[in-house]
Design an enzyme around this catalytic site. Structure first.
Site, mmCIF file in Angstrom:
data_model
loop_
_atom_site.group_PDB
_atom_site.id
_atom_site.type_symbol
_atom_site.label_atom_id
_atom_site.label_comp_id
_atom_site.label_asym_id
_atom_site.label_seq_id
_atom_site.Cartn_x
_atom_site.Cartn_y
_atom_site.Cartn_z
ATOM 1 N N HIS A 181 45.105 -33.656 43.017
ATOM 2 C CA HIS A 181 46.273 -33.742 43.906
ATOM 3 C C HIS A 181 47.563 -33.737 43.074
ATOM 4 O O HIS A 181 48.535 -33.075 43.413
ATOM 5 C CB HIS A 181 46.240 -35.046 44.714
ATOM 6 C CG HIS A 181 45.301 -35.035 45.884
ATOM 7 N ND1 HIS A 181 45.402 -34.137 46.913
ATOM 8 C CD2 HIS A 181 44.239 -35.833 46.201
ATOM 9 C CE1 HIS A 181 44.451 -34.383 47.828
ATOM 10 N NE2 HIS A 181 43.726 -35.408 47.410
ATOM 11 N N GLU B 81 42.053 -37.465 42.289
ATOM 12 C CA GLU B 81 43.488 -37.721 42.448
ATOM 13 C C GLU B 81 44.303 -36.900 41.441
ATOM 14 O O GLU B 81 45.416 -36.471 41.756
ATOM 15 C CB GLU B 81 43.789 -39.219 42.314
ATOM 16 C CG GLU B 81 43.106 -40.121 43.354
ATOM 17 C CD GLU B 81 43.346 -39.718 44.811
ATOM 18 O OE1 GLU B 81 44.426 -39.191 45.117
ATOM 19 O OE2 GLU B 81 42.438 -39.929 45.644
ATOM 20 N N GLU C 141 43.899 -30.977 49.748
ATOM 21 C CA GLU C 141 42.527 -31.433 49.503
ATOM 22 C C GLU C 141 41.726 -30.359 48.757
ATOM 23 O O GLU C 141 40.811 -30.678 48.007
ATOM 24 C CB GLU C 141 41.864 -31.804 50.843
ATOM 25 C CG GLU C 141 40.647 -32.699 50.742
ATOM 26 C CD GLU C 141 40.908 -34.074 50.120
ATOM 27 O OE1 GLU C 141 42.072 -34.454 49.914
ATOM 28 O OE2 GLU C 141 39.919 -34.768 49.824
HETATM 29 ZN ZN LIG Z 1 42.098 -36.307 48.469
#
Ligand SMILES: [Zn+2]
Length: 493
Positions: A267, A264, A293
């Protein structure tokens, strides 16, 4: 950023829409973290209303965007702005309200039934909802329009411009390539299929300290970023200066919590490093699910599961998790890189993960193309798992019923997970033309890697389409060769 008065005017009119998106993001984040559970109905209503207001604002921009699309001499920001607006508006203008409503209702009802069906491992309960959803999604494809395969219309919603020929070109060499590496890894035995640490329990407070230390290691900013807890970890961008992630604590097998934090964070770094000049515009976000991603996977796998990263976190792990006293750094490295053909996608390792995606993609393509009937999916699923991963689900809970995506109508979504891995591989190869990753990582020079990502990718937000962005950085698109090269070197040399 915009010099053209017509475009500047639309950008100005977009600001309230940006605000509605920001508010929705915060409401959704709150719903998954701190909202009292009793309020879910009203929160759902508030979010739906916010969406409706957004749609009304968007519809007023249809004509101005179409007119501005004919202008010449636009800069990259203006072109990107109009491209993203047109892509978003297309959906609103082409989709009949009745179809949108049917999809939303079938999604809500279907998700409730899917939960029950998964619990009972009874596909027949869920079957009528899946049939209905597939039918609605075929209608959606017809309304949106496509060239070639109808599935292209659905893929494009998650990865702009993506087609079945793009994905086929990736998956056709990827599947046998992975299979070759996997069978060698399983016989060589250097990377274990199970590890004793998987069942060792940890204290949540101790693991929280580990995760906080990892955030420091990744130089996550203190003033513009935060981490909380949720059942399913996710990242939310409220604005460029407020990006939040969640992690989870299952109480055992600490690598799951550790790597969901790193994933995360990947991201979040993408969102946080967007150029400030893009704020309040639709360009102030990651360009697609696949590219997003690629950032999370790059940090989670290519960086996070490397020998050098394990070396960096080893002292923190030892200091906080007393049960690691007798484990060497090398042993931890093997534990976080265990390879096990398994039935459940979210538990899959770096080597077997993509098979789970290839299977779902093939099924979706056939379902939308009318070559496969919904009633055949459970058995085809089992056969494909056996063929690709070498394990066969005993029931549908471990097979076709395991993911929430289909019940909610997220058809065309899955492929982006593997494209993320593929772009991650391209990035891993490309970045090493400028940075010696191994030596940088062993010195803990995370900022150098982040700076490279910012300058070459993050700062652009959604200015360039996913394909154009890849062309600019790599001179090619979705090439699986680099992922296979990386996995071969990592697991076989
Ligand atoms: Zn992801």
């Amino acid at each position: 950023m915009s010099k053209n008065p017509a475009v500047a005017e639309i950008i100005e009119k977009y600001k309230p829409i940006w605000a509605l998106d920001s508010v929705s993001a915060l409401l959704e984040w709150d719903m998954e973290t701190y909202m009292p559970t009793g309020s879910s109905e009203q929160r759902g209503f508030a979010l739906a209303q916010t969406q409706l207001i957004k749609q009304q604002h968007m519809m007023q921009l249809v004509d101005p965007v179409a007119k501005a699309g004919k202008l010449s001499d636009l800069n990259d920001f203006e072109k990107g702005f109009l491209r993203v607006m047109k892509h978003d508006l297309d959906y609103y203008t082409k989709m009949p309200p009745k179809l949108l409503e049917d999809i939303a209702r079938t999604g809500t009802e279907g998700t409730v039934v899917w939960r029950e069906a998964r619990k009972k491992s009874d596909f027949n309960l869920f079957k009528p909802y899946l049939e209905k959803m597939m039918d609605l999604k075929k209608q959606e494809a017809e309304k949106l329009g496509y060239v070639g395969h109808p599935y292209n219309a659905l893929l494009d919603r998650y990865e702009e411009g993506l087609t079945t020929s793009d994905v086929d070109r990736v998956f056709t060499p990827l599947a046998p390539g992975l299979k070759g590496i996997l069978s060698k890894v399983l016989t060589a035995g250097k990377f274990p299929s199970t590890h004793p640490l998987e069942s060792v329990k940890y204290e949540e407070a101790a693991m929280t300290r580990v995760n906080q230390a990892v955030l420091k290691l990744l130089s996550m900013p203190e003033k513009t970023f935060r981490m909380d807890i949720s059942t399913h970890p996710f990242t939310t961008g409220i604005d460029i200066d407020d990006v939040r992630i969640t992690t989870r604590y299952e109480g055992e097998d600490f690598k799951a919590s550790l790597y969901s934090t790193v994933h995360e964070s990947g991201h979040a770094i993408y969102e946080l490093q967007t150029d400030k000049a893009l704020e309040y515009s639709p360009l102030a976000r990651g360009v697609s699910l696949g590219v997003h991603e690629s950032q999370s996977r790059f940090w989670e796998n290519f960086i996070g599961r490397s020998r050098e990263f394990v070396n960096l976190v080893y002292p923190t792990l030892k200091a906080n998790l007393p049960f690691l006293a007798s484990y060497s750094e090398e042993e931890i490295y093997r534990y976080v890189n265990s390879v096990k053909p398994s039935l459940i996608r979210v538990e899959a390792d770096e080597l077997t993960y993509n098979f789970h995606i290839i299977l779902r993609y093939e099924l979706e393509k056939k379902l939308i193309g009318g070559e496969l009937d919904v009633s055949e999916t459970p058995s085809v699923w089992k056969d494909m798992m056996e063929e690709y991963v070498g394990v066969r689900p005993e029931n549908d809970a471990q097979g076709v019923l395991q993911d929430v995506h289909w019940s909610g109508g997220l058809i065309g979504y899955f492929a982006t997970y593997s494209l993320g891995n593929v772009i991650g591989g391209m990035l891993y190869n490309r970045i090493q033309k400028d940075i010696d990753l191994k030596s940088s990582m062993s010195k803990g020079e995370i900022l150098r890697v982040k700076e490279w990502l910012k300058e070459n990718l993050h700062k652009y937000g959604a200015t360039y389409s996913p394909k154009e962005l890849q062309n600019r950085i790599f001179g090619e698109q979705y090439n699986p060769k680099w992922l296979l090269n990386y996995l071969e070197k990592k697991f076989l040399v």
